[in-house]
Design an enzyme around this catalytic site. Structure first.
Site: not given
Ligand code: NAD
Length: 495
Positions: A269, A303, A399
Site C-alpha cells: 500500500e 496517503c 508526492e
Molecule cells: P517509509 O517507506 O519511509 O517507511 C515505512 C516503513 O518501512 C517504516 O516502518 C520503515 O521503518 C520501514 N522501512 C524502511 N526501509 C525499509 C526497508 N529497506 N525494508 C523494510 N522496511 C523498511 O514511509 P513513511 O515515511 O513511514 O510513510 C509515508 C509514506 O507512506 C507516504 O509515501 C504515504 O503515501 C505512504 N502511505 C501509504 C498508505 C496507503 O494505504 N497506501 C497509507 C499511509 C501512508
C-alpha cells in the site's frame, strides 16, 4: 488554549523504557541500542525506545510460528471473532490513553485521534471480527470422463498463510497497524509487526490489550526499530507474507526483497498523487469545505489526500480566493491543544523536506497562500496552496505528503481525464459535481484504486482500498483482504 493534561498511565508508559512485545511479554533488552522518539509539537525527545536485536526479531518470528501451529492457527473462527471483538472493546475502553500516545509521537491533533483514529480502529476491528466466521471455499463438479461409473467431486479451502510480517508508516500508525493485525488474526494467521521508528508506542499498548482480550502469546508481536528490522523479517524463511504500507521507493525495495527471498507473498500500500476534479457546476463554498476536510487533515500527511486540484476555469479564482482566506485563518497549535486546527509535521526530516518544496515554489512565484515554515519549537509550517505553471509542473507529479496543494484550471473534460491520469500513481481520485450522470461517465476513465464523488479520502471497512499503477499491489478491507491472507487449496475426490 493550553494542552490537555496527560493521563498518569500515559506518562508511566512513556517512562517505562518501552521496547518490543514478543510472545506475550513487553521486552526491553538490556544493552539494546535505544533510539529517540520525538514529540513533533515541541521538537523534544519524548522517550527512548529499545531497538529489537536480530535475536529478538528471530524470537518473534519463532513465537508467531509457534502460535500459528499450536494455538491461534487452530482456534475456531467463532473464537477468533470473539477475541477480536473483545480487543475492540478494550481499545474503546482505553481510547483516551491510546489517543494521547498516538498524538504525542505523531503530532496528530488530539481531536483527530480521539474522534477518528481510535474510534475508527474499533469500527475496523469489529468489521474484521465479523469475517472470521465467513471465510469459505467453493464446491465444483469436475467434467472428467467416467469410464467405469466412478464419480468426482471437488472443493476449495481457504487456509491461513501462516506468519505475516506487517510493516507500517508513521502517519496513522495505530489505525494502519490495526488493519494489518485484524486482517491477519481474522484469517487465522499470526503476525510480527514493525511500526515506524517515529511512532513506536501505541501498538505496544494494543499488543498488551490483545493479550488481555484472549489473543494467545505469540499470535501478535511488535518489534520496534529501523528498516533493518523490516529487512530481517522480509528475508526470514518463516514469514509467509509481507504486508507493507509506506512510500513508493521503500515499497519497491520491499517487493523485490520479498520475491527474491522465498517468493514470499507481498502486498504493498504505497503513496499517491491524488487528483480531485471540480467540474463547472460545483458550489464554491462546498468545494472549499471539501478541500479543507480532505487535503489538509493531519497536515496533508494522508496517503489518499488530494494533492492536485483540477478546477474548472469558471470557478478556479473564486475557490482559490476563499480557500486561501480560510487557510490563512487556521489556528496552528500543538497536537495536545484541543483548539488547534492545524498542527506540526510528524518529524524533522519530513519538515525539512516540505520546507525544501516551499523554497522551490517561492522561487517560481507559485504560492497563493502559505509557503513558509513557522517558528518552533516543533515542526510547524503554513498550510499551503500553489498555482501550477502548466500540466507538467513538478508539483502536479511528485508526492509531497504534506500540506501542499497545487491547483490547475481546466476547460475541456478530455483534457481533464488526460491530466488526472498523467501520473505513475493511482491510489485515489475524486470528482466533484452535481451532475451524477457526468460523474458516472468519468469514473471508468479514471486510473485509481478508489474514485470518490463529492468526497475524498474517507475510508470504510466495507469498501476495498488499494492502489493501481505505482500505488501498490493488493486490496485491504471488504472481503478482498481474505485473498491476500489465505492460500487457496483445491481438493479433488474420486468415489
Ligand atoms: P517509509 O517507506 O519511509 O517507511 C515505512 C516503513 O518501512 C517504516 O516502518 C520503515 O521503518 C520501514 N522501512 C524502511 N526501509 C525499509 C526497508 N529497506 N525494508 C523494510 N522496511 C523498511 O514511509 P513513511 O515515511 O513511514 O510513510 C509515508 C509514506 O507512506 C507516504 O509515501 C504515504 O503515501 C505512504 N502511505 C501509504 C498508505 C496507503 O494505504 N497506501 C497509507 C499511509 C501512508
Amino acid at each position: 488554549m493550553s494542552d490537555i493534561a496527560l493521563l498518569p498511565s500515559v506518562q508511566r508508559f512513556i517512562d517505562s523504557q518501552p521496547g518490543s512485545f514478543v510472545e506475550g511479554q513487553a521486552i526491553s533488552e538490556a544493552g539494546a541500542e535505544r533510539f529517540d522518539v520525538f514529540n513533533p509539537s515541541t521538537g523534544e525527545v519524548l522517550t527512548q525506545v529499545a531497538q529489537a536485536s536480530p535475536a529478538l526479531v528471530e524470537h518473534a518470528v519463532q513465537a508467531a510460528h509457534g502460535a500459528f501451529v499450536n494455538s491461534w492457527g487452530s482456534t475456531t473462527p467463532y473464537l477468533r471473532g470473539v477475541a477480536l471483538n473483545r480487543l475492540a472493546d478494550l481499545i474503546e475502553a482505553n481510547g483516551e490513553e491510546l489517543a494521547q500516545l498516538e498524538s504525542l509521537s505523531s503530532g496528530k491533533s488530539i481531536h483527530l485521534t480521539r474522534h477518528l483514529e481510535v474510534p475508527q480502529s474499533v469500527v475496523f476491528l469489529r468489521y474484521f471480527a465479523g469475517w472470521a466466521t465467513k471465510i469459505h471455499g467453493q464446491t465444483m463438479t469436475p467434467s472428467l470422463p467416467s469410464m467405469q461409473g466412478e464419480q468426482y467431486a471437488a472443493f476449495t479451502r481457504r487456509e491461513a498463510v501462516g506468519v505475516v510480517a506487517g510493516i507500517t508508516p508513521w502517519n496513522f500508525s495505530l489505525m494502519i497497524g490495526i488493519w494489518k493485525i485484524a486482517s491477519a488474526l481474522t484469517c487465522g494467521c499470526t503476525i510480527v509487526l514493525k511500526p515506524s521508528e517515529f511512532t513506536p508506542l501505541s501498538l505496544l499498548r494494543v499488543a498488551q490489550l490483545a493479550l488481555e482480550a484472549g489473543v494467545p502469546p505469540g499470535a501478535l508481536n511488535i518489534v520496534n526499530g529501523s528498516g533493518r528490522i523490516g529487512q530481517q523479517l522480509i528475508g526470514h524463511p518463516g514469514v509467509a507474507k509481507v504486508s507493507f504500507t509506506g512510500s513508493v521507493p521503500t515499497g519497491v525495495a520491499v517487493g523485490k526483497a520479498a520475491l527474491s527471498a522465498n517468493l514470499t507473498r507481498v502486498t504493498l500500500e504505497l503513496g499517491g498523487k491524488n487528483p480531485a476534479a471540480f467540474l463547472a457546476d460545483v458550489d464554491v463554498d462546498q468545494a472549499v469545505e471539501g478541500i479543507l476536510q480532505t487535503a489538509y487533515v493531519h497536515q496533508g500527511q494522508v496517503c489518499a489526500a488530494p494533492e492536485r486540484l483540477y478546477i474548472h476555469s469558471s470557478k478556479v479564482d473564486a475557490i482559490c480566493a476563499e480557500l486561501a482566506q480560510r487557510l490563512g485563518a487556521m489556528k496552528v497549535g500543538g497536537a495536545l491543544d484541543e483548539s488547534a486546527q492545524f498542527g506540526p509535521l510528524a518529524n524533522k526530516a519530513h519538515h525539512d523536506k516540505i520546507v525544501g518544496f516551499f523554497a522551490q515554489a517561492n522561487a517560481r512565484g507559485q504560492v497563493l497562500c502559505g509557503g513558509k515554515p513557522l517558528p518552533g519549537p516543533g515542526y510547524f509550517v503554513e498550510p499551503t496552496l500553489l498555482r501550477a505553471t502548466d500540466a507538467q509542473d513538478p508539483f502536479l507529479h511528485e508526492e509531497t505528503f504534506g500540506p501542499i496543494v497545487t491547483v490547475l484550471p481546466f476547460d475541456d473534460e478530455d483534457d481533464l481525464v488526460r491530466m488526472m491520469n498523467d501520473s505513475p500513481f493511482g491510489l485515489g481520485a475524486s470528482v466533484w459535481t452535481n451532475d451524477l450522470a457526468k460523474a458516472m461517465r468519468l469514473i471508468p476513465r479514471i486510473e485509481a484504486g478508489t474514485v470518490w464523488v463529492n468526497m475524498h479520502t474517507f475510508l470504510d471497512p466495507s469498501v476495498p482500498f488499494g492502489g493501481v499503477k505505482g500505488s501498490g499491489i493488493g486490496r485491504e478491507f471488504g472481503s478482498a483482504f481474505i485473498d491476500d491472507y489465505t492460500e487457496l487449496k483445491s481438493v479433488m475426490m474420486r468415489f
